[in-house]
Write an enzyme that holds these catalytic residues in place. Structure first.
Site, PDB file in Angstrom:
ATOM      1  N   GLN A   1     -13.727  -5.877  22.041  1.00  0.00           N
ATOM      2  CA  GLN A   1     -14.113  -5.152  20.896  1.00  0.00           C
ATOM      3  C   GLN A   1     -15.237  -4.349  21.425  1.00  0.00           C
ATOM      4  O   GLN A   1     -15.787  -3.353  20.513  1.00  0.00           O
ATOM      5  CB  GLN A   1     -14.447  -6.011  19.714  1.00  0.00           C
ATOM      6  CG  GLN A   1     -12.996  -6.754  19.245  1.00  0.00           C
ATOM      7  CD  GLN A   1     -12.084  -5.655  18.573  1.00  0.00           C
ATOM      8  OE1 GLN A   1     -12.398  -4.419  18.303  1.00  0.00           O
ATOM      9  NE2 GLN A   1     -10.789  -5.987  18.442  1.00  0.00           N
TER      10      GLN A   1
ATOM     11  N   CYS B   1      -5.817 -13.627  14.688  1.00  0.00           N
ATOM     12  CA  CYS B   1      -5.670 -14.403  16.019  1.00  0.00           C
ATOM     13  C   CYS B   1      -6.960 -15.279  16.385  1.00  0.00           C
ATOM     14  O   CYS B   1      -7.644 -15.229  17.460  1.00  0.00           O
ATOM     15  CB  CYS B   1      -5.739 -13.599  17.183  1.00  0.00           C
ATOM     16  SG  CYS B   1      -4.133 -12.768  17.081  1.00  0.00           S
TER      17      CYS B   1
ATOM     18  N   ASP C   1     -15.698 -11.843  26.982  1.00  0.00           N
ATOM     19  CA  ASP C   1     -14.319 -10.979  26.597  1.00  0.00           C
ATOM     20  C   ASP C   1     -14.930  -9.921  25.423  1.00  0.00           C
ATOM     21  O   ASP C   1     -15.704  -9.799  24.507  1.00  0.00           O
ATOM     22  CB  ASP C   1     -13.583 -11.958  25.132  1.00  0.00           C
ATOM     23  CG  ASP C   1     -12.695 -11.271  24.082  1.00  0.00           C
ATOM     24  OD1 ASP C   1     -12.405  -9.834  24.550  1.00  0.00           O
ATOM     25  OD2 ASP C   1     -11.917 -12.062  23.597  1.00  0.00           O
TER      26      ASP C   1
ATOM     27  N   HIS D   1     -11.157 -14.989  19.995  1.00  0.00           N
ATOM     28  CA  HIS D   1      -9.951 -14.854  19.437  1.00  0.00           C
ATOM     29  C   HIS D   1      -9.102 -15.649  20.296  1.00  0.00           C
ATOM     30  O   HIS D   1      -9.317 -16.251  21.230  1.00  0.00           O
ATOM     31  CB  HIS D   1      -9.600 -13.155  20.310  1.00  0.00           C
ATOM     32  CG  HIS D   1      -8.221 -12.656  20.122  1.00  0.00           C
ATOM     33  ND1 HIS D   1      -7.354 -12.868  20.809  1.00  0.00           N
ATOM     34  CD2 HIS D   1      -8.184 -11.581  19.236  1.00  0.00           C
ATOM     35  CE1 HIS D   1      -6.360 -12.101  20.313  1.00  0.00           C
ATOM     36  NE2 HIS D   1      -6.319 -11.473  19.433  1.00  0.00           N
TER      37      HIS D   1
ATOM     38  N   LYS E   1      -7.641  -0.342  23.256  1.00  0.00           N
ATOM     39  CA  LYS E   1      -8.595  -0.709  22.198  1.00  0.00           C
ATOM     40  C   LYS E   1      -9.494   0.818  22.156  1.00  0.00           C
ATOM     41  O   LYS E   1     -10.376   0.535  21.485  1.00  0.00           O
ATOM     42  CB  LYS E   1      -9.025  -2.015  21.839  1.00  0.00           C
ATOM     43  CG  LYS E   1      -8.124  -2.791  21.466  1.00  0.00           C
ATOM     44  CD  LYS E   1      -8.748  -4.120  21.395  1.00  0.00           C
ATOM     45  CE  LYS E   1      -8.017  -5.435  21.187  1.00  0.00           C
ATOM     46  NZ  LYS E   1      -7.341  -5.581  19.856  1.00  0.00           N
TER      47      LYS E   1
HETATM   48  C1  PLP Z   1     -11.817  -9.995  20.702  1.00  0.00           C
HETATM   49  C2  PLP Z   1     -10.380  -9.765  21.088  1.00  0.00           C
HETATM   50  N1  PLP Z   1     -10.006 -10.507  22.306  1.00  0.00           N
HETATM   51  C3  PLP Z   1      -8.912 -10.283  23.017  1.00  0.00           C
HETATM   52  C4  PLP Z   1      -8.072  -9.663  22.283  1.00  0.00           C
HETATM   53  C5  PLP Z   1      -6.609  -9.534  23.002  1.00  0.00           C
HETATM   54  O1  PLP Z   1      -6.288  -8.304  23.461  1.00  0.00           O
HETATM   55  P1  PLP Z   1      -4.975  -7.804  23.933  1.00  0.00           P
HETATM   56  O2  PLP Z   1      -4.073  -8.239  22.971  1.00  0.00           O
HETATM   57  O3  PLP Z   1      -4.919  -6.596  24.326  1.00  0.00           O
HETATM   58  O4  PLP Z   1      -4.651  -8.654  25.203  1.00  0.00           O
HETATM   59  C6  PLP Z   1      -8.144  -8.860  21.191  1.00  0.00           C
HETATM   60  C7  PLP Z   1      -7.255  -8.038  20.403  1.00  0.00           C
HETATM   61  O5  PLP Z   1      -7.254  -7.948  19.233  1.00  0.00           O
HETATM   62  C8  PLP Z   1      -9.617  -9.169  20.463  1.00  0.00           C
HETATM   63  O6  PLP Z   1     -10.080  -8.194  19.576  1.00  0.00           O
END
Ligand code: PLP
Length: 407
Positions: A201, A363, A198, A121, A224
């Site tokens: 998900q 993203c 990260d 992401h 999430k």
């Molecule tokens: C895999 C992953 N990493 C990071 C993020 C970023 O999360 P946040 O927008 O809650 O900071 C997301 C959000 O869609 C994501 O799916």
């Protein structure tokens, strides 16, 4: 799945009572909230709203206690050995940036290598690009295969004596692929590199045990996993967090302040400058209680069941390309495109039937480049979705395909 009663679960989510026709298939972006979470936030504001760590009066002590209890719930949820490992942030993005600022900028030097993957992401790409540019470090990528898996055959070359930090997505928000992060963490440890996961998900969908993984840092977002927006988590090993300098300066994160210098509070407060997101943390605690009540494993199995049904049905549709889900482990999201229909148009047509999906690059533009597409549709599932909703998705897709083929 004894505690899994889908009708009872759906009844907990006011959004479905208030939007009777809604088919919500965008939980990977943000999940809906059960009334238990909404009530916990409302209860805080209605009955014991006060700032934390400051007031020597009952209300403030109650708020502080609830805020702390939420932190302990988070620690238990990911099996962190110590609540001091849990830093509350605004979300995964802020958590990763915290590591980039407070650890990477202080510990990396010119020529060091940061290793991420092509599956990340943007929130796990851009912070490292900024660090690399500032320090003169080199940002390297573990490549992906077009089937949505990581190409890790030459991992021992990619992770070498120059590698100082490895930051990897646990579960892809585009393909749903669950990556073999334990292997990657083990390999990184052999060269003494710091590991960041990260888990935005994965934490909502499967048991993530930081002691078992033995990662140095792990980031995820409350919104999430049924919690409020504006609350996220950075797990960090205590000795690392203790060695790091603060990310932001302000109230609460200090021990003492004079006109010339300041000293820092203990972890995790050192990284929580200013009034924290108290209500949101309490809401996240309630979300964890809710998930625990149903059972994370039950949620995982139910979502996997839905995913398999959706894959089976979507695979029979003409002109539909599904990205990923061919080999290895995957979960909760399906990205696809329908031949001859732009994903944004398709999302609008689905919306007319009450179906909410995400359309775009999610993203994750490097993935789109790899797939040679500008965007995809993404349907993602969580504990409140039903098999009937999958049928509605398929019916709406068929209707749209036939509309476009008759143009
Ligand atoms: C895999 C992953 N990493 C990071 C993020 C970023 O999360 P946040 O927008 O809650 O900071 C997301 C959000 O869609 C994501 O799916």
């Amino acid at each position: 799945m004894s505690n899994f009663d889908i009708n009872k679960i759906r009844a907990d989510f006011p959004i479905f009572q208030n939007n009777k026709l809604l088919v919500y298939l965008d939980s990977a972006a943000t999940t809906q909230k059960p009334k238990q979470v909404i009530d916990a936030v409302s209860d805080f504001y209605s009955n014991y709203n006060a700032n934390v760590h400051r007031g020597i009066y009952e209300l403030s002590m109650k708020a502080t206690e609830a805020y702390h209890s939420a932190r302990q719930k988070v620690a238990d949820f990911i099996n962190a050995p110590d609540w001091r490992s849990i830093v509350f942030t605004g979300g995964t993005t802020e958590s990763i940036n915290l590591v980039a600022y407070s650890w990477a900028r202080k510990n990396l030097i010119k020529g060091d290598e940061i290793l991420i993957t092509e599956m990340e992401h943007h929130s796990n790409i851009v912070p490292w690009q900024l660090v690399a540019e500032e320090i003169g470090a080199n940002l390297k990528y573990i490549p992906i295969n077009t089937d949505g898996t990581l190409y890790i055959k030459n991992l021992d070359e990619l992770i070498n004596h120059k590698t100082k930090l490895v930051s990897v997505i646990h579960q892809s928000n585009v393909f749903g692929t669950v990556n073999p992060i334990k292997n990657i963490i083990n390999q990184a440890k052999q060269v003494g590199a710091i590991t960041v996961i990260d888990a935005a998900q994965s934490v909502p969908h499967d048991i993530v045990d930081v002691q078992d993984l033995d990662c140095d840092f792990l980031a995820f977002s409350g919104h999430k996993m049924l919690g409020p927006t504006g609350i996220g988590v950075l797990y960090g090993k205590t000795e690392l967090l203790e060695s790091m300098t603060p990310f932001m300066g302000g109230g609460d994160m200090i021990n003492s302040v004079t006109m010339t210098e300041s000293t820092w509070n203990d972890i995790p407060y050192k990284f929580e400058a200013g009034t924290p997101n108290i209500a949101q943390a309490i809401g996240l605690g309630a979300a964890i209680d809710y998930i625990n009540e149903i059972g994370l494993i039950n949620i995982h199995d139910f979502v996997k069941h839905l995913l398999n049904i959706a894959l089976e049905k979507l695979r029979t549709m003409d002109g539909l390309t599904i990205y990923g889900h061919q080999v290895g482990k995957s979960s909760s999201v399906i990205s696809f495109n329908l031949e001859g229909v732009h994903p944004h148009d398709l999302a609008q047509f689905l919306d007319q039937d009450g179906i909410a999906v995400r359309a775009g690059h999610h993203c994750a533009q490097p993935i789109m480049d790899k797939l040679s597409v500008s965007s995809t549709i993404r349907a993602s599932f969580y504990l409140y979705n039903t098999e009937e909703e999958i049928d509605k998705l398929c019916a709406s897709l068929k209707k749209t395909a036939s509309f476009f083929s008759n143009l």
